[in-house]
Motif scaffolding. Structure first.
Motif, short mmCIF file in Angstrom:
data_model
loop_
_atom_site.label_atom_id
_atom_site.label_comp_id
_atom_site.label_asym_id
_atom_site.label_seq_id
_atom_site.Cartn_x
_atom_site.Cartn_y
_atom_site.Cartn_z
N ALA A 128 0.83 -1.20 0.00
CA ALA A 128 0.00 0.00 0.00
C ALA A 128 0.87 1.25 0.00
CB ALA A 128 -0.91 -0.01 1.23
N THR A 129 0.28 2.36 -0.43
CA THR A 129 1.00 3.64 -0.51
C THR A 129 1.04 4.36 0.84
OG1 THR A 129 0.39 3.87 -2.85
CG2 THR A 129 1.00 5.89 -1.69
N ALA A 130 0.02 4.17 1.68
CA ALA A 130 -0.09 4.92 2.94
C ALA A 130 1.11 4.77 3.87
CB ALA A 130 -1.38 4.53 3.66
N PRO A 131 1.68 3.57 4.08
CA PRO A 131 2.83 3.49 4.97
C PRO A 131 4.01 4.34 4.51
CG PRO A 131 1.88 1.32 4.67
CD PRO A 131 1.20 2.22 3.68
N GLU A 132 4.27 4.39 3.20
CA GLU A 132 5.35 5.22 2.70
C GLU A 132 5.06 6.70 2.92
OE1 GLU A 132 7.69 6.37 -1.45
OE2 GLU A 132 6.56 4.48 -1.34
N VAL A 133 3.81 7.10 2.71
CA VAL A 133 3.43 8.49 2.95
C VAL A 133 3.63 8.85 4.41
CG1 VAL A 133 1.49 10.12 2.94
CG2 VAL A 133 1.82 8.56 1.00
N ALA A 134 3.20 7.97 5.31
CA ALA A 134 3.37 8.22 6.75
C ALA A 134 4.84 8.38 7.10
CB ALA A 134 2.74 7.08 7.56
N THR A 135 5.68 7.51 6.58
CA THR A 135 7.12 7.59 6.88
C THR A 135 7.72 8.87 6.31
OG1 THR A 135 7.43 5.20 7.07
CG2 THR A 135 9.35 6.50 6.42
N ARG A 136 7.34 9.24 5.12
CA ARG A 136 7.88 10.47 4.52
C ARG A 136 7.44 11.71 5.28
NH1 ARG A 136 6.95 10.13 -1.89
NH2 ARG A 136 7.73 12.26 -1.69
N LEU A 137 6.33 11.58 6.00
CA LEU A 137 5.87 12.70 6.84
C LEU A 137 6.44 12.62 8.26
CD1 LEU A 137 2.14 12.83 5.67
CD2 LEU A 137 3.87 14.59 5.29
N GLY A 138 7.36 11.69 8.47
CA GLY A 138 8.02 11.58 9.77
C GLY A 138 7.24 10.80 10.80
N MET A 139 6.36 9.88 10.35
CA MET A 139 5.50 9.17 11.29
C MET A 139 5.62 7.65 11.12
SD MET A 139 2.11 11.63 11.32
CE MET A 139 1.82 11.56 9.55
N THR A 140 6.84 7.15 11.04
CA THR A 140 7.05 5.71 11.00
C THR A 140 6.52 5.07 12.28
OG1 THR A 140 9.01 5.94 9.61
CG2 THR A 140 8.82 3.90 10.88
N GLY A 141 5.84 3.94 12.14
CA GLY A 141 5.36 3.22 13.30
C GLY A 141 3.88 3.34 13.55
N ILE A 142 3.21 4.27 12.89
CA ILE A 142 1.77 4.44 13.12
C ILE A 142 0.97 3.57 12.16
CG2 ILE A 142 2.15 6.83 13.88
CD1 ILE A 142 0.78 7.71 11.24
N SER A 143 -0.32 3.45 12.43
CA SER A 143 -1.23 2.73 11.54
C SER A 143 -1.33 3.47 10.20
CB SER A 143 -2.61 2.65 12.19
OG SER A 143 -3.60 2.25 11.26
N ALA A 144 -1.28 2.70 9.10
CA ALA A 144 -1.39 3.32 7.77
C ALA A 144 -1.93 2.28 6.79
CB ALA A 144 -0.04 3.85 7.29
N HIS A 145 -2.99 2.64 6.06
CA HIS A 145 -3.54 1.71 5.08
C HIS A 145 -4.20 2.45 3.94
CE1 HIS A 145 -7.13 2.42 7.64
NE2 HIS A 145 -7.82 2.23 6.51
N ASP A 146 -4.38 1.75 2.82
CA ASP A 146 -5.03 2.30 1.63
C ASP A 146 -6.50 1.87 1.57
OD1 ASP A 146 -2.57 3.26 0.93
OD2 ASP A 146 -2.43 2.18 -0.98
N VAL A 147 -7.28 2.65 0.82
CA VAL A 147 -8.67 2.33 0.50
C VAL A 147 -8.86 2.53 -1.00
CG1 VAL A 147 -11.07 3.07 0.78
CG2 VAL A 147 -9.55 3.02 2.77
#
Length: 346
Positions: free
Chosen positions: A88-107
């Motif tokens: 999914a794209t969401a985990p990469e977006v979260a990491t690029r925003l400095g938020m590695t480790g949080i919940s992230a998923h696509d719809v």
């Protein structure tokens, strides 16, 4: 039950402006033909190397800036055009925003994606699994369009719109009202990419090159879109205990101008009540409603205290609607992203 309340708004558009005249240079069409059937004059397409994650990251950064925070508990990305089929794209977006480790998923609900993603974010907050969620609708539809298909190439476009949502109370401005969502898988072939998925791959039959592009049966889609958007909008109002007289602004998915007008006529909504940007940015699918909210807020056509009615229709088939009172919020819209570069709010 905890409500999800809008706290920040952001959007990102590619730099490249594609005019109707440019498309008429290689398609059997004209500016007059496109405008008369879609209401679209220009659209934005990404330059080479810019991906959905680039647009999503920049829109997300701007929504965070609008909210005055730098971290959330979860990221949801609604998209039909992920950077990769897997993951999914969401985990990469979260990491690029400095938020590695949080919940992230696509719809993926195609053009209804923003409302389906919103429902996912609302659910996370209502269940107590998150206090803050970054919900992003992002698309690079130009990457899946058949350049020879006049029925789709003139309509679809690229962009991203994002909301930051926080836990709050249902009576607050910005609280998302009851969400009405629906689907009909028997009509999945009206909007599809025939090849590239497990069904085609497991068949052992090679697909022609054109089957890897997005396809839409426009006339049938028009009829279903008008019916489903109208019905779901009325149901969302009913669930919220509202009537059409309570609506200040109508915020439809920007499929094309004819669909928005037809839905508005069915609902008894005037042109002055309807918010639109399809003439300038085209149909940005899952990004459409988020981008429209950001632009209309920045331009002043959406103001704090106005009651909104939102509705959308997309592939699946899918549809949905909800209501809300728009909060006092400042929208941030980006300068064009550069390929692979971390989002820099501007």
């Amino acid at each position: 039950m905890r409500a999800a309340v809008v706290k920040g708004v952001g959007a990102s558009l590619p730099q490249r402006v594609v005019t109707n005249d440019e498309l008429a240079g290689y398609l059997d069409t004209s500016d007059e033909w496109i405008r008369s059937r879609t209401g679209i004059g220009t659209r934005r397409w990404v330059d080479a190397g810019v991906s959905t994650a680039d647009l999503a990251t920049q829109a997300g950064a701007l929504a965070l800036r609008s909210a005055g925070i730098d971290r959330v508990d979860a990221v949801v990305v609604a998209t039909t055009t992920p950077d990769r089929l897997c993951p999914a794209t969401a985990p990469e977006v979260a990491t690029r925003l400095g938020m590695t480790g949080i919940s992230a998923h696509d719809v993926n609900a195609v053009c209804t994606g923003f409302l389906y993603g919103l429902a996912s974010a609302v659910g996370l907050i209502a269940a107590g699994n998150a206090d803050t969620v970054l919900m992003i609708g992002a698309e690079t539809f130009s990457t899946i369009l058949d350049p020879k298909d006049r029925g789709t190439a003139v309509i679809f476009a690229d962009g991203a719109g994002a909301l930051v949502l926080r836990a709050g109370e249902a009576h607050e401005p910005g609280a998302i009202g009851p969400l009405v969502l629906g689907s009909d898988g028997s009509l999945a072939d009206l909007i599809q990419i025939p090849a590239g998925g497990s069904r085609q791959r497991s068949s052992g039959v090679s697909a022609p090159p054109e089957d890897y592009f997005f396809k839409m049966r426009g006339r049938e889609v028009y009829r279903h879109a008008v019916e489903r958007m109208s019905a779901s909008a009325l149901e969302a109002l009913s669930r919220a205990g509202l009537t059409m007289s309570d609506v200040d602004k109508f915020v439809p998915h920007q499929a094309n101008q004819r669909i928005s007008v037809a839905v508005g006529m069915r609902l008894g909504i005037s042109a002055e009540q309807t918010v639109s940007n399809v003439e300038r940015v085209g149909n940005t699918a899952a990004a459409s409603i988020g981008l429209l909210l950001a632009e209309a807020t920045a331009e002043g056509s959406l103001r704090a205290g106005q009651r909104l009615l939102l509705t959308a229709f997309g592939g699946g088939l899918t549809w949905g609607a909800t209501t809300m009172v728009w909060p006092q919020v400042t929208a941030h819209i980006s300068s064009p992203p550069r390929p692979g570069v971390e989002a820099l709010a501007s």
